[in-house]
Design a protein around this motif. Structure first.
Motif, PDB file in Angstrom:
ATOM      1  N   SER A 325      10.735  -7.409   3.420  1.00  0.00           N
ATOM      2  CA  SER A 325       9.655  -7.231   2.454  1.00  0.00           C
ATOM      3  C   SER A 325      10.138  -6.495   1.208  1.00  0.00           C
ATOM      4  CB  SER A 325       8.500  -6.444   3.088  1.00  0.00           C
ATOM      5  OG  SER A 325       7.605  -5.978   2.101  1.00  0.00           O
ATOM      6  N   LYS A 326       9.996  -7.125   0.048  1.00  0.00           N
ATOM      7  CA  LYS A 326      10.394  -6.494  -1.211  1.00  0.00           C
ATOM      8  C   LYS A 326       9.437  -5.380  -1.603  1.00  0.00           C
ATOM      9  CE  LYS A 326      12.752 -10.562  -3.101  1.00  0.00           C
ATOM     10  NZ  LYS A 326      12.805 -11.553  -4.208  1.00  0.00           N
ATOM     11  N   ILE A 327       8.152  -5.557  -1.293  1.00  0.00           N
ATOM     12  CA  ILE A 327       7.174  -4.535  -1.643  1.00  0.00           C
ATOM     13  C   ILE A 327       7.418  -3.267  -0.838  1.00  0.00           C
ATOM     14  CG2 ILE A 327       4.716  -3.935  -1.596  1.00  0.00           C
ATOM     15  CD1 ILE A 327       4.117  -6.886  -2.215  1.00  0.00           C
ATOM     16  N   SER A 328       7.672  -3.407   0.456  1.00  0.00           N
ATOM     17  CA  SER A 328       7.968  -2.234   1.285  1.00  0.00           C
ATOM     18  C   SER A 328       9.172  -1.467   0.733  1.00  0.00           C
ATOM     19  CB  SER A 328       8.248  -2.661   2.726  1.00  0.00           C
ATOM     20  OG  SER A 328       7.119  -3.257   3.312  1.00  0.00           O
ATOM     21  N   LYS A 329      10.232  -2.200   0.417  1.00  0.00           N
ATOM     22  CA  LYS A 329      11.443  -1.552  -0.094  1.00  0.00           C
ATOM     23  C   LYS A 329      11.195  -0.888  -1.442  1.00  0.00           C
ATOM     24  CE  LYS A 329      14.737  -4.454   2.409  1.00  0.00           C
ATOM     25  NZ  LYS A 329      15.807  -5.473   2.316  1.00  0.00           N
ATOM     26  N   SER A 330      10.310  -1.466  -2.265  1.00  0.00           N
ATOM     27  CA  SER A 330      10.026  -0.871  -3.574  1.00  0.00           C
ATOM     28  C   SER A 330       9.366   0.494  -3.430  1.00  0.00           C
ATOM     29  CB  SER A 330       9.134  -1.798  -4.401  1.00  0.00           C
ATOM     30  OG  SER A 330       7.805  -1.830  -3.909  1.00  0.00           O
ATOM     31  N   PHE A 331       8.753   0.744  -2.267  1.00  0.00           N
ATOM     32  CA  PHE A 331       8.153   2.047  -1.979  1.00  0.00           C
ATOM     33  C   PHE A 331       9.080   2.919  -1.121  1.00  0.00           C
ATOM     34  CE2 PHE A 331       4.245  -0.208  -3.133  1.00  0.00           C
ATOM     35  CZ  PHE A 331       3.604   0.750  -3.898  1.00  0.00           C
ATOM     36  N   GLY A 332      10.320   2.492  -0.964  1.00  0.00           N
ATOM     37  CA  GLY A 332      11.266   3.281  -0.176  1.00  0.00           C
ATOM     38  C   GLY A 332      10.960   3.265   1.301  1.00  0.00           C
ATOM     39  N   VAL A 333      10.247   2.229   1.765  1.00  0.00           N
ATOM     40  CA  VAL A 333       9.879   2.131   3.178  1.00  0.00           C
ATOM     41  C   VAL A 333      10.908   1.269   3.897  1.00  0.00           C
ATOM     42  CG1 VAL A 333       8.159   1.309   4.829  1.00  0.00           C
ATOM     43  CG2 VAL A 333       7.432   2.472   2.730  1.00  0.00           C
ATOM     44  N   TYR A 334      11.694   1.895   4.761  1.00  0.00           N
ATOM     45  CA  TYR A 334      12.721   1.183   5.516  1.00  0.00           C
ATOM     46  C   TYR A 334      12.481   1.285   7.020  1.00  0.00           C
ATOM     47  CZ  TYR A 334      15.143   1.071   1.051  1.00  0.00           C
ATOM     48  OH  TYR A 334      15.456   0.855  -0.260  1.00  0.00           O
ATOM     49  N   ALA A 335      11.434   2.019   7.399  1.00  0.00           N
ATOM     50  CA  ALA A 335      11.045   2.135   8.806  1.00  0.00           C
ATOM     51  C   ALA A 335       9.532   2.273   8.865  1.00  0.00           C
ATOM     52  CB  ALA A 335      11.724   3.335   9.455  1.00  0.00           C
ATOM     53  N   ILE A 336       8.949   1.728   9.906  1.00  0.00           N
ATOM     54  CA  ILE A 336       7.501   1.775  10.059  1.00  0.00           C
ATOM     55  C   ILE A 336       7.140   2.415  11.396  1.00  0.00           C
ATOM     56  CG2 ILE A 336       6.947  -0.125   8.515  1.00  0.00           C
ATOM     57  CD1 ILE A 336       6.988  -2.029  10.899  1.00  0.00           C
ATOM     58  N   PRO A 337       5.895   2.990  11.479  1.00  0.00           N
ATOM     59  CA  PRO A 337       4.839   3.012  10.469  1.00  0.00           C
ATOM     60  C   PRO A 337       5.139   3.978   9.328  1.00  0.00           C
ATOM     61  CG  PRO A 337       4.192   4.348  12.347  1.00  0.00           C
ATOM     62  CD  PRO A 337       5.495   3.698  12.718  1.00  0.00           C
ATOM     63  N   SER A 338       4.583   3.662   8.181  1.00  0.00           N
ATOM     64  CA  SER A 338       4.711   4.526   7.009  1.00  0.00           C
ATOM     65  C   SER A 338       3.415   4.425   6.218  1.00  0.00           C
ATOM     66  CB  SER A 338       5.909   4.087   6.155  1.00  0.00           C
ATOM     67  OG  SER A 338       6.081   4.948   5.048  1.00  0.00           O
ATOM     68  N   TYR A 339       2.863   5.576   5.849  1.00  0.00           N
ATOM     69  CA  TYR A 339       1.554   5.596   5.185  1.00  0.00           C
ATOM     70  C   TYR A 339       1.643   6.308   3.843  1.00  0.00           C
ATOM     71  CZ  TYR A 339      -0.568   4.485   9.763  1.00  0.00           C
ATOM     72  OH  TYR A 339      -0.911   3.891  10.959  1.00  0.00           O
ATOM     73  N   LEU A 340       0.943   5.755   2.851  1.00  0.00           N
ATOM     74  CA  LEU A 340       0.763   6.406   1.564  1.00  0.00           C
ATOM     75  C   LEU A 340      -0.725   6.529   1.281  1.00  0.00           C
ATOM     76  CD1 LEU A 340       3.536   4.586   1.290  1.00  0.00           C
ATOM     77  CD2 LEU A 340       3.360   5.236  -1.098  1.00  0.00           C
ATOM     78  N   ILE A 341      -1.112   7.622   0.634  1.00  0.00           N
ATOM     79  CA  ILE A 341      -2.488   7.798   0.176  1.00  0.00           C
ATOM     80  C   ILE A 341      -2.460   7.843  -1.352  1.00  0.00           C
ATOM     81  CG2 ILE A 341      -4.532   9.272   0.173  1.00  0.00           C
ATOM     82  CD1 ILE A 341      -3.582  10.415   2.865  1.00  0.00           C
ATOM     83  N   ILE A 342      -3.287   7.006  -1.967  1.00  0.00           N
ATOM     84  CA  ILE A 342      -3.362   6.935  -3.418  1.00  0.00           C
ATOM     85  C   ILE A 342      -4.689   7.556  -3.872  1.00  0.00           C
ATOM     86  CG2 ILE A 342      -3.134   5.436  -5.426  1.00  0.00           C
ATOM     87  CD1 ILE A 342      -0.782   5.350  -3.356  1.00  0.00           C
ATOM     88  N   ASP A 343      -4.621   8.475  -4.840  1.00  0.00           N
ATOM     89  CA  ASP A 343      -5.852   9.130  -5.297  1.00  0.00           C
ATOM     90  C   ASP A 343      -6.518   8.337  -6.415  1.00  0.00           C
ATOM     91  OD1 ASP A 343      -4.484   9.683  -7.654  1.00  0.00           O
ATOM     92  OD2 ASP A 343      -4.101  11.785  -7.147  1.00  0.00           O
ATOM     93  N   LYS A 344      -7.642   8.847  -6.927  1.00  0.00           N
ATOM     94  CA  LYS A 344      -8.419   8.127  -7.930  1.00  0.00           C
ATOM     95  C   LYS A 344      -7.669   7.958  -9.238  1.00  0.00           C
ATOM     96  CE  LYS A 344     -13.046   9.261  -6.170  1.00  0.00           C
ATOM     97  NZ  LYS A 344     -14.357   9.895  -6.481  1.00  0.00           N
ATOM     98  N   ALA A 345      -6.699   8.836  -9.472  1.00  0.00           N
ATOM     99  CA  ALA A 345      -5.902   8.753 -10.703  1.00  0.00           C
ATOM    100  C   ALA A 345      -4.773   7.738 -10.581  1.00  0.00           C
ATOM    101  CB  ALA A 345      -5.348  10.128 -11.053  1.00  0.00           C
TER     102      ALA A 345
END
Length: 372
Positions: A325-345
């Motif tokens: 997955s190119k999108i996963s790698k673009s977020f530096g995700v190379y192992a799962i599970p991995s979670y990000l939380i995005i705020d309103k900004a």
């Protein structure tokens, strides 16, 4: 600037690696207690260790000679001998030029009893070090059945390996090893250490396609992990949802959302799924959204998983094989599970890969955003 010696070696290496010349490898094997057995010698690639050349010989008393034309100065290799219906294997490294191995079958193992091969010497030193660290860990931990080292001990082994590579800057197997271990610990610190080691190899090795690949891969790791750190603006992306419709995270601008990287085959992911569902059920009425990435290309299993677990959030996938997955790698995700939380900004408020691999702070971070 390259001096004349480095320039000539770089030129010769460039010519050989681009098919204008082939490198001959001569492998001499003397066997003990194996006369009459068939030995298969396989030359392997650098990535999946698939066989790219193979030769078989019935072992005779004395020296048995194999000759290969290599496309690079050194290759991973293996030997295999069928004994009592089972093929017993041993891993080698074959350099261009002459390689000498004495082998024997003892204690149900195929053993290298003596050798003259520079690349194999590096591999043996690494193997001996790993075995010694494993022995120490088993003794200190009391876990006599351990097959892998904990993260700290494994990192110690990798750093020791980098030091060994630096002591052998002109051997192509040093570059192969650097390539193989550079993806074993995907962190900014380790990638920087890999790049520092790469710079200490001979310029001729750095200039090879494999050397350039090591450079490219590790620069990408550093870039992607940095881009996904807490406080950074979330990268925009577009991906198809489970119904084949294009979805963009830009559509969630001004909202709080979770990006969850997971997969149907990932056991730790499934163990964390109830926690994620609990958080979502608790806050979805307040506007929480979840983008649930499935890191797989098996559409039927994915759809079955979503239906069985009643995942009524945004289910998406690039439908690529695991790890592609190119999108996963673009977020530096190379192992799962991995979670990000995005705020309103639109900024990354939390990244589990940063500080919270066990997801102990995950729910608290959601609570902070919604309840202050």
């Amino acid at each position: 600037m390259l001096n004349l010696k480095h320039l000539l070696s770089a030129l010769l290496l460039f010519i050989s690696l681009n098919g204008l010349a082939q490198l001959k490898a001569i492998v001499e094997i003397t066997a003990t207690n194996l006369e009459g057995k068939t030995l298969e010698l396989n030359i392997q690639d650098n990535k999946g260790f698939s066989f790219i050349q193979s030769q078989k010989q019935t072992l005779q008393k004395g020296v048995n000679t194999f000759v290969f034309e290599l496309g690079q100065p050194a290759n991973m290799a293996s030997i295999g001998v069928k004994i009592a219906g089972n093929t017993i294997r041993q891993t080698l490294v074959i350099d261009s030029g002459k390689n000498v191995f004495n082998i024997a079958f003892a204690d149900n193992k195929l053993a290298i009893t003596a050798f003259e091969a520079k690349g194999y010497a590096i591999r043996k030193a690494m193997a001996d070090r790993f075995v010694d660290q494993m022995r120490q860990y088993r003794e200190t931990s009391g876990n006599k059945e351990a097959r892998t080292l904990p993260v700290k001990e494994m990192n110690d082994f990798f750093m020791w390996s980098l030091n060994l590579i630096e002591k052998n800057p002109g051997n192509y197997y040093s570059l192969i090893t650097l390539y193989q271990i550079s993806g074993s610990n995907r962190s900014i610190a380790f990638s920087n250490a890999v790049l520092a080691t790469l710079k200490k190899l001979d310029p001729a090795l750095q200039a090879t396609p494999l050397g350039e690949q090591v450079l490219k891969d590790n620069l990408e790791i550093i870039k992607s992990i940095t881009a996904a750190k807490t406080g950074k603006e979330v990268l925009p992306f577009t991906v198809n949802d489970i119904n084949g419709k294009a979805f963009s995270n830009k559509s969630l601008a001004g909202q709080i959302y979770i990006i969850a990287f997971s997969a149907t085959w990932c056991i730790p992911c499934q163990a964390q799924l109830p926690k994620l569902k609990h958080i979502y059920d608790q806050y979805k009425s307040k506007g929480l959204k979840v983008i649930y990435f499935n890191d797989d290309n098996k559409t039927d299993l994915w759809k079955k998983h979503v239906k069985e677990h009643q995942l009524d959030w945004i289910n998406v996938s690039e439908l690529q094989a695991p790890g592609k997955s190119k999108i996963s790698k673009s977020f530096g995700v190379y192992a799962i599970p991995s979670y990000l939380i995005i705020d309103k900004a639109g900024k990354i408020f939390y990244n589990s890969d940063d500080t919270d691999h066990e997801l102990l702070k995950f729910e608290q971070k959601i609570k902070e955003l919604f309840e202050g």
